[in-house]
Write a protein that holds these residues in place. Structure first.
Motif, PDB file in Angstrom:
ATOM      1  N   CYS A 238      18.181  84.827  27.331  1.00 42.28           N
ATOM      2  CA  CYS A 238      18.285  84.037  28.551  1.00 42.28           C
ATOM      3  C   CYS A 238      19.255  82.871  28.432  1.00 42.28           C
ATOM      4  O   CYS A 238      19.520  82.374  27.350  1.00 42.28           O
ATOM      5  CB  CYS A 238      16.904  83.498  28.922  1.00 42.28           C
ATOM      6  SG  CYS A 238      16.321  82.176  27.820  1.00 42.28           S
ATOM      7  N   GLU A 252      24.867  80.089  32.024  1.00 46.77           N
ATOM      8  CA  GLU A 252      24.205  79.989  33.320  1.00 46.77           C
ATOM      9  C   GLU A 252      24.999  80.787  34.351  1.00 46.77           C
ATOM     10  O   GLU A 252      24.447  81.473  35.195  1.00 46.77           O
ATOM     11  CB  GLU A 252      24.160  78.523  33.763  1.00 46.77           C
ATOM     12  CG  GLU A 252      23.061  77.719  33.109  1.00 46.77           C
ATOM     13  CD  GLU A 252      21.722  78.028  33.755  1.00 46.77           C
ATOM     14  OE1 GLU A 252      21.695  78.771  34.741  1.00 46.77           O
ATOM     15  OE2 GLU A 252      20.715  77.514  33.251  1.00 46.77           O
ATOM     16  N   PHE A 255      24.401  84.637  34.594  1.00 54.72           N
ATOM     17  CA  PHE A 255      23.088  85.201  34.892  1.00 54.72           C
ATOM     18  C   PHE A 255      23.153  86.286  35.971  1.00 54.72           C
ATOM     19  O   PHE A 255      22.594  87.375  35.818  1.00 54.72           O
ATOM     20  CB  PHE A 255      22.106  84.103  35.319  1.00 54.72           C
ATOM     21  CG  PHE A 255      20.728  84.622  35.606  1.00 54.72           C
ATOM     22  CD1 PHE A 255      19.857  84.937  34.568  1.00 54.72           C
ATOM     23  CD2 PHE A 255      20.306  84.856  36.913  1.00 54.72           C
ATOM     24  CE1 PHE A 255      18.594  85.459  34.814  1.00 54.72           C
ATOM     25  CE2 PHE A 255      19.039  85.367  37.172  1.00 54.72           C
ATOM     26  CZ  PHE A 255      18.188  85.667  36.122  1.00 54.72           C
ATOM     27  N   SER A 281      13.192  85.544  26.735  1.00 54.32           N
ATOM     28  CA  SER A 281      13.093  84.190  27.202  1.00 54.32           C
ATOM     29  C   SER A 281      12.672  83.214  26.108  1.00 54.32           C
ATOM     30  O   SER A 281      11.581  83.306  25.571  1.00 54.32           O
ATOM     31  CB  SER A 281      12.062  84.241  28.327  1.00 54.32           C
ATOM     32  OG  SER A 281      12.169  83.166  29.138  1.00 54.32           O
ATOM     33  N   TYR A 290      12.069  74.751  32.628  1.00 51.44           N
ATOM     34  CA  TYR A 290      13.312  75.492  32.825  1.00 51.44           C
ATOM     35  C   TYR A 290      13.008  76.993  32.818  1.00 51.44           C
ATOM     36  O   TYR A 290      13.495  77.753  33.658  1.00 51.44           O
ATOM     37  CB  TYR A 290      14.317  75.160  31.714  1.00 51.44           C
ATOM     38  CG  TYR A 290      15.563  76.005  31.794  1.00 51.44           C
ATOM     39  CD1 TYR A 290      16.611  75.666  32.644  1.00 51.44           C
ATOM     40  CD2 TYR A 290      15.656  77.194  31.057  1.00 51.44           C
ATOM     41  CE1 TYR A 290      17.732  76.474  32.755  1.00 51.44           C
ATOM     42  CE2 TYR A 290      16.772  78.009  31.166  1.00 51.44           C
ATOM     43  CZ  TYR A 290      17.806  77.653  32.006  1.00 51.44           C
ATOM     44  OH  TYR A 290      18.908  78.469  32.124  1.00 51.44           O
ATOM     45  N   LEU A 294      13.408  79.822  35.612  1.00 51.79           N
ATOM     46  CA  LEU A 294      14.270  80.966  35.300  1.00 51.79           C
ATOM     47  C   LEU A 294      13.590  82.283  35.681  1.00 51.79           C
ATOM     48  O   LEU A 294      14.218  83.199  36.221  1.00 51.79           O
ATOM     49  CB  LEU A 294      14.596  80.968  33.805  1.00 51.79           C
ATOM     50  CG  LEU A 294      15.363  82.186  33.288  1.00 51.79           C
ATOM     51  CD1 LEU A 294      16.816  82.137  33.758  1.00 51.79           C
ATOM     52  CD2 LEU A 294      15.303  82.245  31.769  1.00 51.79           C
ATOM     53  N   HIS A 295      12.310  82.349  35.385  1.00 54.86           N
ATOM     54  CA  HIS A 295      11.581  83.587  35.668  1.00 54.86           C
ATOM     55  C   HIS A 295      11.449  83.885  37.158  1.00 54.86           C
ATOM     56  O   HIS A 295      11.018  84.972  37.541  1.00 54.86           O
ATOM     57  CB  HIS A 295      10.194  83.536  35.006  1.00 54.86           C
ATOM     58  CG  HIS A 295      10.258  83.600  33.509  1.00 54.86           C
ATOM     59  ND1 HIS A 295       9.144  83.509  32.714  1.00 54.86           N
ATOM     60  CD2 HIS A 295      11.319  83.763  32.677  1.00 54.86           C
ATOM     61  CE1 HIS A 295       9.510  83.605  31.439  1.00 54.86           C
ATOM     62  NE2 HIS A 295      10.820  83.747  31.388  1.00 54.86           N
ATOM     63  N   ARG A 297      14.114  83.471  39.122  1.00 47.15           N
ATOM     64  CA  ARG A 297      15.469  83.710  39.615  1.00 47.15           C
ATOM     65  C   ARG A 297      15.818  85.177  39.815  1.00 47.15           C
ATOM     66  O   ARG A 297      16.899  85.502  40.335  1.00 47.15           O
ATOM     67  CB  ARG A 297      16.492  83.059  38.678  1.00 47.15           C
ATOM     68  CG  ARG A 297      16.447  81.541  38.754  1.00 47.15           C
ATOM     69  CD  ARG A 297      17.356  80.887  37.716  1.00 47.15           C
ATOM     70  NE  ARG A 297      18.759  81.240  37.904  1.00 47.15           N
ATOM     71  CZ  ARG A 297      19.735  80.826  37.096  1.00 47.15           C
ATOM     72  NH1 ARG A 297      19.438  80.062  36.061  1.00 47.15           N
ATOM     73  NH2 ARG A 297      20.980  81.190  37.316  1.00 47.15           N
TER      74      ARG A 297
END
Ligand SMILES: [Zn+2]
Ligand SMILES: [Zn+2]
Length: 473
Positions: A238, A252, A255, A281, A290, A294-295, A297
């Motif tokens: 990640c 970033e 992604f 992750s 964070y 992220l999870h 997104r």
């Protein structure tokens, strides 16, 4: 933005690892676990073991030698050199096959919270600190994302526990429950096998976006079919804020490219293999929020938590005291990661045995592991049986059989993952791993889809792999 889907696969038998198109720098040769003698890195004393001060050099030298690999930059190589010069010896043995281990920075170097590029801050040491050069995007990848996307705003909140540069009081185990642990969801349905009999998934593999994996996702798909699998889950490293161990992960800005890359493979293998989206992750105290964000997104099928002690940020903050103490810290974090409720499963749960592998002794750490497993069992989070451990310094799957038996006693669900960074490794050693599970006392093995756990009988999985592999031979 992305989702997952499902299809089927057929297959063949697990292929041996070596064959590879690109000359890979051998990441880490299976390290000789016995030969080491030097002094350790650990600053404080390392009572029980001597570690090689010189050993690092040997590996480093080897690692740094340009393998002739063309295109992609090998992060490992990039960093290795530093290891030799690092003020405090780096855990020499620390290398793992798939994850490049980084040299540790001087204690005074950049605190994790700082956006500074990891490597740049390196020390006074004369040694050339090769700055990792972003590998050229593979051709296919370029097709998808021809234009370099400008770095997006970092969503990441600064870790609250971050220590100030002076690193005065950094709680070793900052307890800040960010997400209330949610009970794991277990699917009651038993997905049917494919026409060729495939039933199971390889739930851990990477893409070139992490800078230390090779091959297009479709190549991994092709191998999965041959290996008798029904599906695969890409779980690339990640993105992380603040430059955290940046050289081994997508940025970033990449992604969305990652998500589209997996979608591309999914489309290409529709009706042949169920290609799913997951993420490996990171768990590092202070970054829970964070990760939680992220999870959300993407529509992940699987969120695989991972504590990577090799990260220079991790070593910088936690490598103090004895070797055993550092290992206990790792296991403490493993349990803590499960308790965050952020992850479906915990990757390579005894990875720390590659930290000074020569002195790894399960009997010594057993009580710590026992306590850690008790905590994990309470959360319902699954643990991974990672077959790539055979290629690491301490050559044994992660976890090893003793720990696996302890997991079985606590009925902790297990998910198999090859942790492939090269297509030929997909599905590798699965039959052996399944047999190990059965011997340890397990009757079922699991995988996740839509973040719901699906349990299958080990005997059914073994026969499915053989049947499908033969059908696709
Ligand atoms: Zn990796
Ligand atoms: Zn990992």
């Amino acid at each position: 933005m992305s989702k997952s889907a499902s299809n089927k696969a057929k297959s063949n038998k697990p292929t041996p690892k070596s064959a590879i198109k690109k000359p890979l720098p051998k990441p880490s040769k299976p390290a000789p676990k016995k030969k080491t003698s030097a002094k350790p890195i650990v600053k404080k004393s390392a009572p029980k073991k001597a570690s090689p001060a010189g050993k690092p050099t040997k590996k480093a030298a080897k690692a740094s030698a340009p393998a002739g690999k063309p295109v992609k930059a090998d992060p490992k190589k990039a960093v290795t050199p530093q290891k030799t010069v690092a003020p405090k010896a780096a855990p020499s043995s620390a290398k793992t096959a798939s994850k490049p281990s980084e040299s540790k920075p001087p204690k005074t170097s950049t605190p994790p919270a700082k956006p500074a590029p990891a490597i740049a801050t390196k020390p006074t040491v004369p040694a050339p600190a090769p700055v990792p050069v972003p590998p050229p995007v593979p051709a296919l990848l370029k097709i998808i994302a021809p234009t370099p996307v400008p770095p997006p705003p970092k969503p990441a909140p600064k870790p609250t526990t971050k220590a100030a540069p002076g690193k005065v009081n950094i709680p070793l185990f900052p307890s800040e429950p960010i997400a209330p642990a949610k009970p794991p969801v277990i699917s009651t349905e038993k997905p049917p096998a494919t026409k060729t009999g495939a039933l199971y998934y390889d739930s851990h593999m990477h893409t070139p976006l992490c800078k230390h994996a090779w091959g297009e996702p479709e190549e991994y798909c092709a191998q999965a079919v041959k290996s008798g699998l029904k599906g695969i889950i890409f779980t690339c490293h990640c993105p992380m804020p603040d430059g955290f161990w940046q050289i081994v992960r997508m940025s970033e800005s990449e992604f969305d490219l990652y998500v589209s890359l997996v979608q591309r493979a999914k489309d290409a293998y529709k009706n042949k293999l169920d290609v799913c989206l997951g993420i490996e992750s990171e768990y590092f105290p202070g970054y829970e929020k964070y990760i939680e964000d992220l999870h959300q997104r993407a529509d992940f099928d699987y969120c695989l938590g991972a504590v990577h002690w090799q990260a220079k940020e991790y070593l910088h903050r936690y490598e103090q005291g004895t070797i055993e103490g550092f290992r206990r810290t790792y296991f403490e974090h493993l349990a803590a990661s499960a308790e965050t409720g952020l992850y479906d499963c915990l990757a390579h749960p005894d990875l720390v045995k590659n930290y000074h592998p020569d002195s790894w002794c399960f009997a010594i750490i057993k009580n710590t592991v026992s306590t850690m497993l008790d905590r994990i069992a309470k959360t319902g989070v699954a643990m991974e049986m990672n077959t790539s451990g055979l290629n690491k310094s301490y050559s044994e799957m992660n976890p090893g059989n003793e720990m696996l038996r302890m997991m079985a006693e606590r009925k902790i669900p297990v998910v198999l993952g090859s942790d492939s960074h090269r297509a030929p490794r997909v599905g590798e050693h699965f039959i052996t791993a399944l047999n190990n599970l059965a011997e340890a006392g397990y009757e079922e093995v699991s995988y996740f889809k839509k973040r719901q756990r699906i349990d299958l009988k080990i005997s059914d999985v073994i026969s499915s792999i053989r049947r499908a592999a033969d059908a696709n031979a």
